[in-house]
Write an enzyme that holds these catalytic residues in place. Sequence first.
Site, mmCIF file in Angstrom:
data_model
loop_
_atom_site.group_PDB
_atom_site.id
_atom_site.type_symbol
_atom_site.label_atom_id
_atom_site.label_comp_id
_atom_site.label_asym_id
_atom_site.label_seq_id
_atom_site.Cartn_x
_atom_site.Cartn_y
_atom_site.Cartn_z
ATOM 1 N N SER A 32 65.642 51.720 70.685
ATOM 2 C CA SER A 32 64.536 51.186 69.893
ATOM 3 C C SER A 32 65.032 50.298 68.766
ATOM 4 O O SER A 32 66.137 50.491 68.248
ATOM 5 C CB SER A 32 63.711 52.323 69.292
ATOM 6 O OG SER A 32 62.665 51.773 68.511
ATOM 7 N N LYS A 70 62.021 59.170 73.448
ATOM 8 C CA LYS A 70 61.666 57.761 73.219
ATOM 9 C C LYS A 70 60.173 57.536 73.484
ATOM 10 O O LYS A 70 59.509 56.777 72.767
ATOM 11 C CB LYS A 70 62.522 56.837 74.111
ATOM 12 C CG LYS A 70 62.124 55.360 74.038
ATOM 13 C CD LYS A 70 62.319 54.802 72.636
ATOM 14 C CE LYS A 70 62.036 53.354 72.373
ATOM 15 N NZ LYS A 70 61.193 52.524 73.091
ATOM 16 N N HIS A 74 58.376 58.764 70.537
ATOM 17 C CA HIS A 74 58.601 57.764 69.484
ATOM 18 C C HIS A 74 57.578 56.636 69.618
ATOM 19 O O HIS A 74 56.943 56.219 68.644
ATOM 20 C CB HIS A 74 60.030 57.204 69.582
ATOM 21 C CG HIS A 74 60.229 55.912 68.844
ATOM 22 N ND1 HIS A 74 59.801 54.690 69.344
ATOM 23 C CD2 HIS A 74 60.771 55.626 67.635
ATOM 24 C CE1 HIS A 74 60.072 53.729 68.488
ATOM 25 N NE2 HIS A 74 60.669 54.270 67.437
ATOM 26 N N ASN A 75 57.412 56.143 70.835
ATOM 27 C CA ASN A 75 56.477 55.025 71.034
ATOM 28 C C ASN A 75 55.037 55.449 70.775
ATOM 29 O O ASN A 75 54.256 54.677 70.217
ATOM 30 C CB ASN A 75 56.621 54.466 72.452
ATOM 31 C CG ASN A 75 57.796 53.512 72.571
ATOM 32 O OD1 ASN A 75 58.762 53.650 71.831
ATOM 33 N ND2 ASN A 75 57.727 52.579 73.472
ATOM 34 N N GLU A 103 54.665 55.441 67.203
ATOM 35 C CA GLU A 103 54.597 54.014 66.804
ATOM 36 C C GLU A 103 53.141 53.514 66.924
ATOM 37 O O GLU A 103 52.622 52.867 66.002
ATOM 38 C CB GLU A 103 55.538 53.227 67.728
ATOM 39 C CG GLU A 103 55.477 51.726 67.638
ATOM 40 C CD GLU A 103 56.381 51.070 68.708
ATOM 41 O OE1 GLU A 103 57.567 51.431 68.814
ATOM 42 O OE2 GLU A 103 55.881 50.200 69.450
HETATM 43 C C1 6PG Z 1 60.863 49.966 70.408
HETATM 44 C C2 6PG Z 1 59.459 49.669 70.905
HETATM 45 C C3 6PG Z 1 59.430 48.999 72.229
HETATM 46 C C4 6PG Z 1 58.025 48.776 72.805
HETATM 47 C C5 6PG Z 1 57.228 47.763 72.079
HETATM 48 C C6 6PG Z 1 55.920 47.362 72.735
HETATM 49 O O1 6PG Z 1 61.076 51.141 70.191
HETATM 50 O O2 6PG Z 1 61.685 49.064 70.207
HETATM 51 O O3 6PG Z 1 58.785 50.877 71.065
HETATM 52 O O4 6PG Z 1 60.163 49.806 73.081
HETATM 53 O O5 6PG Z 1 58.162 48.350 74.099
HETATM 54 O O6 6PG Z 1 57.010 48.166 70.779
HETATM 55 O O7 6PG Z 1 55.110 48.402 73.131
HETATM 56 P P1 6PG Z 1 53.595 48.118 73.551
HETATM 57 O O8 6PG Z 1 53.574 46.838 74.317
HETATM 58 O O9 6PG Z 1 53.179 49.262 74.419
HETATM 59 O O10 6PG Z 1 52.823 48.009 72.283
#
Ligand code: 6PG
Length: 495
Positions: A134, A188, A191-192, A195
């Site tokens: 990430s 991960k 984590h997303n 996010e």
């Molecule tokens: C990271 C992000 C990455 C993710 C994008 C877009 O940890 O660097 O999580 O892996 O792919 O942020 O995610 P979305 O297109 O689902 O918003």
Amino acid sequence: MSVVITGPTDIAMVGLAVMGQNLVLNMADHGFTVACFNRHVEVVDQFVAGPAKGKSIIGTHNLKDMVATLKRPRKVMLLIKAGKPVDSVIGQVLPLLEKGDIIIDGGNSHYPDTTRRYEELKAKGILFVGSGVSGGEEGARYGPSLMPGGSAEAWPEIKPIFQAVAAKADGEPCCDWVGPAGAGHYVKMVHNGIEYGDMQLICESYDLMKRLAGMTDKEISEVMGRWNKGVLDSFLIEITRDILKYDDTDGTPLVEKIMDKAGQKGTGKWTAIDALDKGMPVTLIGEAVFARCLSALKDERIRASKVLTGPAIEPVPKSERSAFIDDLEQALYASKIISYAQGFMLIREAANEFNWKLNFPSIALMWRGGCIIRSVFLGEITKAFRENSDLENLLFHPFFKSAVVQAQAGWRKTVARAVTNGIPTPAYSTALAFYDGYRSERLPANLLQAQRDYFGAHTFQILPECADDKKKPNSNIHINWTGKGGNVSATTYDA
Ligand code: 6PG
């Protein structure tokens, strides 16, 4: 252009898109020799002649040449599109490897795929690592957060490379061994999901400041700048501050010209689906995913906005703006605590279900720096889990318990104000509903159980203090509520 193959190399990278190129450069900067390959070989040549020039990076035009440069045990990392391409490249690399060699998948793979690949490769004597990576382009180049899991025997081999290139937070690498099988990609995925939640909370804050307090983007940017110096100090607040003050060529904020339809690649949705599968109330991430889905219905929303009315907005008077912003900060902080508490509840449940021994302080530390959700706040979570890695819930830790209690007045005022004025705050609201549900000794599920038993003979259990000879504790009871139904319960029937 002919590529001269020399070696030996420490690691190979398949996939030279933005993340792959930057991670290779980062590895080279830390003294490692890297072989690389890309399906479109002209990308290899451009990379070697361009950004990789003069560095310890060797470009190759096929996998065989790439593998031939590697020291044993060979380490082949893939940074390619998740899904079928990963299986396809593994299939092509496999005949070139021998027992004890290591394949690392650094893409956003879904963790059940990683677990399957781990099992399949284990049967062939190949060590497999599924690693969360990430931090986007910058992170890959100067220090990502890395979340590796899979074959534990691979960890001592890749650890020096991974910990060298990873971001450092308070002097410690944001990379540690997560656990077996798909554990790295699981962490991960969560984590997303988090996010998505953090982003939604920030967007709701912006909307409230804009629609309720009538603030300009520059003014909101200043608030974000101030918040970034306090408990909310984080990458996502920082970039929001910068986005809001970015003007288009005509001198007006670019963000206001962007179509309000959110995209998503699916990792947040995976988290929400996984939470439902595991019966875990990860409500904030769920709402964040649905908020993106609702935003995507732009045309329908335009039609609805013409016919469905709401309350007239009562603007926050200028004299109350500062108190309103303070409340909002408290609401954001408290909601964020709920979201992380929910995320860790999900990870704990996965650890139980899959029998993974996970290191909670390390997970928090891996998210502390380098990644998209990096924040000062994750330092507090690391501390809490270091004090007690068996902590049942973050909300039981004295620091977070008192933070939520202190923030709740502002949090409640913010949600109430949003509801009264008809401004949608799904993430704020669900966080508060979770908090109130979680702290309720008694919920109305007693009535729900009665309803289930009434119409479907689904049975219920009796509260221990209300048990008697006929209604024994822990037994499944069915009542003939109307005097007309039978006495056979659905459970009896199922059995
Ligand atoms: C990271 C992000 C990455 C993710 C994008 C877009 O940890 O660097 O999580 O892996 O792919 O942020 O995610 P979305 O297109 O689902 O918003």
